[in-house]
Structures are given as structure tokens and as C-alpha cells.
Scaffold this active site. Structure first.
Site, PDB file in Angstrom:
ATOM      1  CG  HIS A 158      -1.730   1.194   1.445  1.00 35.15           C
ATOM      2  ND1 HIS A 158      -3.070   1.258   1.134  1.00 35.15           N
ATOM      3  CD2 HIS A 158      -1.410   2.419   1.943  1.00 35.15           C
ATOM      4  CE1 HIS A 158      -3.535   2.464   1.429  1.00 35.15           C
ATOM      5  NE2 HIS A 158      -2.550   3.190   1.930  1.00 35.15           N
ATOM      6  CD  GLU A 159       1.936   3.424   3.630  1.00 36.30           C
ATOM      7  OE1 GLU A 159       2.171   4.524   3.097  1.00 36.30           O
ATOM      8  OE2 GLU A 159       0.890   3.193   4.263  1.00 36.30           O
ATOM      9  CG  HIS A 162       0.315   6.147  -0.595  1.00 35.10           C
ATOM     10  ND1 HIS A 162      -0.793   6.735  -1.165  1.00 35.10           N
ATOM     11  CD2 HIS A 162      -0.125   5.534   0.537  1.00 35.10           C
ATOM     12  CE1 HIS A 162      -1.858   6.488  -0.417  1.00 35.10           C
ATOM     13  NE2 HIS A 162      -1.482   5.758   0.618  1.00 35.10           N
ATOM     14  CD  GLU A 251      -4.797   6.573   2.112  1.00 31.46           C
ATOM     15  OE1 GLU A 251      -4.487   5.392   2.383  1.00 31.46           O
ATOM     16  OE2 GLU A 251      -3.961   7.486   2.006  1.00 31.46           O
TER      17      GLU A 251
END
Length: 607
Positions: A158-159, A162, A251
């Protein structure tokens, strides 16, 4: 939407942030100026002065915070109380998080970001930085101790999403902007908490008229502080509004990307369930369903949140109805022990370039193979600044060039020379495809070198590659990628079109064409194939003598001005040149990935 489109979209979103920031500042200024206008019967001097002072406070605070954050991801992590995780880790959980971050970085073609630990028992994580080269990953102690490996990998994926989507730069700018519009409230709190009471205490010691006047001033300061605190509340409202406007949908996108990266919805789904205290999923469904509409009060509570509701995120990730998700407050720790022809096909290279830094399951598996093939001796060495230099020297040295060994023996201490010789034997047995990953793995350690140590390292590296009088493609790639990883981040937005930088693009394409064949005619055909694919027609191939390392470096610096969708066109043109002879060597694959790295467009490992 692919990586390149996400990057351009992220730069456009900056304009939205600036617009909302200006709107917020104007509203706050009006809230400050209107009461002063009423009390002074709209005296223009007082009203304008109040407005200007308000604008100056907000503007200076914003610029000051952004200047402080120019240090990149490490500055943000330290500001949040993070502690740099030492390479190798001191516990099993620390080693596990480091291993996962390394896997994801190698798979995505990014330099390995340093990991910062926040001593907090909650489950949370973040990515911070201006570019992939200065990015860091921050995780809480609760995150690495309460999640199992699959869940932790989902969070890290997930990071990394980003990072690849350009969200980090937006987030850093948001920190500065939100601080600026909230600074009036901070100023008001200081006046109410410290300045006003201090004046009151001082005046209470005096019984004279001056003392009574001082008490009045103290009360006035407190009242003014309360007024500023109210303005700060308005600033907080606008700050949360800006966060919600640019954050919530990102997100959802990062969650979806994490599932795409790992092919394991239960990983990030399980992490979200533990964060929300929700019962683990026992019967996952394969068909996605619509989330139930939320009650009005719940919608209001979440309206200005920077993240969507946990239930909604779980429902999207796991493909279930949000109403089927049950809460479970019992969350416990779940820690468990844990240059020949390359064979890369044209379709694999093409797909990797188009995919950008989006990690695929096959790339993650490939990164694990690369890590296991590097060996513990080299892995341990590249995690320490002192020995990481020696590993990179061993990679760049040509075994048939005794002059390079002579240079090293004169510039290294006896201890360094002894360790270098031991490392060389292990590097010789390492597959060529591991060379770029080793550079990426060494990045966190090299960043810990002092400025003088970095200068000595770069000087010695330059001496080594120039010692034989010839700089080949790999040496150019090697030095360029290292320097890119260690250079300050490029903070400028990139909006140029490829047609404006045709000479720089032409030079890089020519370099690829010349080094792919010994026949000029074949080089011209390969060059033409690449140039025409990106609409750079009627360009004559530059002479081979112009493809010097200085000219190539200057060309790559200029190409960094390209907008990201134009960078994709250029990388695809590079691919056309390389595959023209229908053979892709390991070095050619490295060059393609390195050019992407230099353009802040990490390319996943070729499967």
C-alpha cells in the site's frame, strides 16, 4: 491509468491544493479583518493592516515549513518521532520488515527506502519523500509486531503504491500548507497559554496605575488569543477539508494496488481488520459487491476524514458487503518466524515499461530469487556504509584491469583492502542481473556517509571507471544510478514535451543503438526504429564520438523536465532500439531500467 498518467495527475492535483489553500487563506483573512473593521468603523488602515499581517503570518509559516521539509522523507519521519532502523535489525520482527521492504523495492525497480520505526502500539505506516530516491517507509512498533507477514506485506505494498502514484510529494506539500493555515490557532494558543498570563502575573505584583493598565493589556491579549484560536479552528476545518479533497480516493487506489501487487486480498484486508478491531474474514467471496449506504451521522463523521471508513476499505478489498463485517475487540500479536543473452522477451520488457513501478506478483517472486542469489556475505556488507562502498567497487572493477586494483590498493587502508578482496570473490559468483538490485539495496547505507566520505567515494569511483580510457554502458549506468540515489530530490514540476528535447532524446537513443551492434548500418536502423516510434522523425543519428559520459549525463538531466507521459514515450522508444536485433542482453535490460530510474520512472524487474 498507468504509472506515468498517475504521476502527471499528481502534479495536476497540486493545482487543486493551491486553489483550496488560496481560498482558505482568503476566508481566514476575511474572518480576521471583518471584526477589526467593525470595531474601527472600517478604518482602511487598520483593516488593511490586519489583512496584511494575517497573510504574512500564514505565508511565512507555510514557506518556513516547506523549507524545513526540503530534506525529504527522513525529515518527515524524524519530525514524527521515527527512529532509523539499523540495517540488519536487532530483532526478528525488524529483520522481517526490512526484508519485505527490500523485496518490494527490488520488484518495483526503486532504490530501497530506509525504514523508520515509531514506538507506538497502534497499527500504522506511512511513506514520505519528494521522489522515490529520497523516500522512506515509516511503521509503528504495533504494525511490525501485531501483523503476520502477509498482512505486513499488504501494508508495505500500500505504501509503495503511494510512492509510485506520486502521492508523497502531495502529502509533503499538504503538511506545509495545513501548518500555514492552522498557524493562527497555534499563535492564539501561545497568547492564551503563556503571553497573556505572564502579563497578568507581572501586573499583579504592582499596585500602581501602571499595574492596573498591565492587567487590562493581559486580558486583551488573552481575548485576542481566543479570537486567533477561533480563527485557528476555522483553519483546522479548511485543513481537514483539503486533506479529504485530495486524500480519500488515493487510499482506495493504494488499497487496490496493494492487492494487485501481492495477489492476496487477505493480506491488506487482515491488516485493516486488525486496525478496525474487526473479526477476521472466514468465508471470502470472489464477486465484489456494492457497499451499503452509510447512515447520515456516520457520513458526517467521515466527511472530512483523510482516509475512508475502515469498513468501506475492507469491503472493497475483500469483495464483500460492508454490512457483513463484524467487530472483534480482541486483537493479539500474530508474529510468525519467517553479458549473456538474458532470456527476456520483447513482450516482457515492453510490459514492464508500460507497467511503470507497479509491482506485479511475478516481480515480487523474482525479487525473492535475486535476494537469495546475492548471498549473505554481500547482503550483510551492503547494509553498512563502510563495507557498502567496497561491494560497489568490486562490482565496477574489471577483473582484467590490474590498474584498477592498483588504484584501490593505494586509496584503501589495509583493513579495507583485505575486506575488499574477500568481497570480490563473492561478487564474482553473483549473477549479472543482481547488479542493479545491489545498488538499490546499498542506497540506504550510502546515504549515511558524511559529505566528505561521499566525495571521496565518488572520486575513487570515477578514477576506477576512467582508468582504462573507455567508459562502457554498464559503467555509465552504474555511476549515474548511484549519483541519482544520493543526489538531492528534484522538486520542480515537469511539463516539457519530447519534441522540445529532441536533441537530448536523440543522443540517448544513439548510445543504445551504437552499443547494441558493431555495424553502423544496423545502429542506424535501430536508431530509426526508436526515433520514429516517439514521432522524432527525420532525425539523423548523432556520431558515436558525441556519446560521451558528460553529454549523456547532460542529456538525461534535460530529459528530467519531461512530463511523465512523455517519459513513457521516450522509454518505449529506448525499448524499440534495444529489441531491434531481437536479442536483449542483461546489460541492455539494466540500461533500460537505469534510464527509467534516472527519470524517476522505476521499471519493475523483468520476469
Amino acid at each position: 491509468m498507468n504509472f506515468y498518467e498517475h504521476q502527471d495527475r499528481a502534479q495536476r492535483r497540486t493545482k487543486v491544493i493551491v486553489f483550496l489553500f488560496i481560498l482558505a487563506v482568503l476566508c481566514i483573512t476575511a474572518i480576521v479583518a471583518i471584526p477589526i473593521g467593525f470595531t474601527t468603523e472600517w478604518d482602511p488602515v487598520a483593516t488593511v493592516a490586519a489583512s496584511v499581517i494575517c497573510l504574512l503570518i500564514v505565508g511565512i509559516a507555510t514557506l518556513s515549513k516547506l523549507s524545513q521539509l526540503r530534506g525529504g522523507g527522513s525529515t518527515v519521519a524524524e519530525m514524527m518521532g521515527g527512529t532509523l532502523l539499523q540495517q540488519g535489525g536487532s530483532s526478528q520482527t525488524e529483520k522481517r520488515i526490512q526484508n519485505i521492504v527490500e523485496e518490494m523495492a527490488i520488484a518495483s525497480g526503486m532504490p530501497v527506502p530506509p525504514v523508520y520505526i515509531l514506538e507506538d502500539e497502534t497499527i500504522n505506516a506511512f511513506a514520505a519523500g519528494w521522489t522515490p530516491s529520497d523516500a522512506v517507509i515509516g511503521v509503528t512498533r504495533g504494525c511490525i509486531e501485531k501483523l503476520n507477514r502477509d498482512e505486513l506485506q499488504g501494508v508495505i505494498a500500500h505504501e509503495f503504491s503511494h510512492i509510485s502514484h506520486g502521492d508523497m510529494r502531495i502529502n509533503i506539500r499538504l503538511i506545509g500548507i495545513i501548518f500555514g493555515i492552522m498557524v493562527l490557532g497555534i499563535t492564539g494558543w501561545i497568547l492564551v497559554r503563556f503571553v497573556g498570563p505572564m502579563i497578568l502575573r507581572t501586573s499583579s505584583r504592582s499596585r500602581s496605575k501602571e499595574g492596573a493598565g498591565g492587567a487590562g493589556i493581559g486580558l486583551a491579549v488573552i481575548l485576542f488569543g481566543l479570537f486567533l484560536a477561533f480563527c485557528g479552528f476555522i483553519g483546522t476545518f479548511f485543513g481537514r477539508l483539503i486533506q479529504a479533497a485530495v486524500s480519500r480516493q488515493r487510499e482506495f487506489l493504494a488499497d487496490a494496488s496493494a492487492v494487485q501487487f501481492t495477489r492476496n486480498p487477505s493480506g491488506i484486508g487482515g491488516a485493516l481488520r486488525k486496525i478496525g478491531g474487526i473479526t477476521p474474514l472466514t468465508t471470502p467471496t470472489s464477486d465484489a459487491s456494492q457497499c451499503n449506504h452509510m447512515f447520515f451521522s456516520q457520513a458526517m463523521n467521515a466527511m472530512f476524514a483523510s482516509h475512508p471508513p475502515i469498513k468501506e476499505r475492507i469491503a472493497r478489498v475483500e469483495g464483500i458487503d460492508a454490512s457483513d463485517i463484524e467487530h472483534n475487540e480482541n486483537i493479539t500479536s500474530t508474529v510468525v518466524g519467517d553479458s549473456l543473452v538474458s532470456g527476456f522477451s520483447e513482450s516482457v520488457v515492453l510490459d514492464s515499461i508500460k507497467n511503470g513501478s507497479g509491482v506485479r506478483e511475478i516481480a515480487v517472486a523474482k525479487s525473492r530469487d535475486v535476494l537469495s542469489g546475492i548471498g549473505d556475505v554481500i547482503l550483510d556488507a551492503i547494509r553498512e556504509p563502510w563495507s557498502a562502498r567496497l561491494v560497489l567497487f568490486a562490482i565496477v572493477v574489471d577483473r582484467g584491469q590490474p590498474k584498477q586494483d592498483e588504484i584501490l590498493s593505494k586509496n584503501l587502508s589495509k583493513n579495507e583492502w583485505s575486506v575488499y578482496k574477500k568481497i570480490t570473490a563473492h561478487v564474482s559468483n553473483t549473477n549479472e542481473s543482481a547488479r542493479l538490485p545491489i545498488i538499490d539495496l546499498a542506497a540506504p547505507a550510502l546515504k549515511q556517509l558524511s559529505k566528505s566520505q561521499l566525495g571521496e567515494f565518488n572520486t575513487l569511483l570515477t578514477l576506477l571507471i576512467k582508468s582504462d580510457g573507455v567508459i562502457d554502458r554498464f559503467e555509465w549506468v552504474f555511476v549515474s544510478v548511484i549519483q541519482k540515489h544520493l543526489a538531492p530530490p528534484n522538486l520542480k514540476n515537469s511539463r516539457a514535451k519530447l519534441s522540445l528535447l529532441r536533441d537530448s532524446a536523440s543522443l540517448v537513443l544513439a548510445m543504445l543503438a551504437y552499443y547494441g551492434t558493431t555495424e553502423r548500418k544496423d545502429a542506424e536502423l535501430a536508431y530509426k526504429s526508436g526515433a520514429e516510434s516517439c514521432s522524432l522523425k527525420q532525425l539523423k543519428i548523432p556520431e558515436m564520438s558525441s556519446c560521451t559520459i558528460e553529454n549523456l549525463n547532460n542529456a538525461m538531466k534535460k530529459l528530467q523536465k519531461l512530463r511523465f507521459t512523455e517519459r513513457e514515450r521516450f522509454l518505449l522508444a529506448c525499448e524499440r532500439v534495444v529489441v531491434h536485433d531481437e536479442q536483449i542482453t542483461t546489460t541492455e535490460a539494466e540500461v533500460i531500467r537505469a534510464i527509467g530510474d534516472l527519470l524517476d520512472c522505476p521499471i519493475p524487474m523483468f520476469g
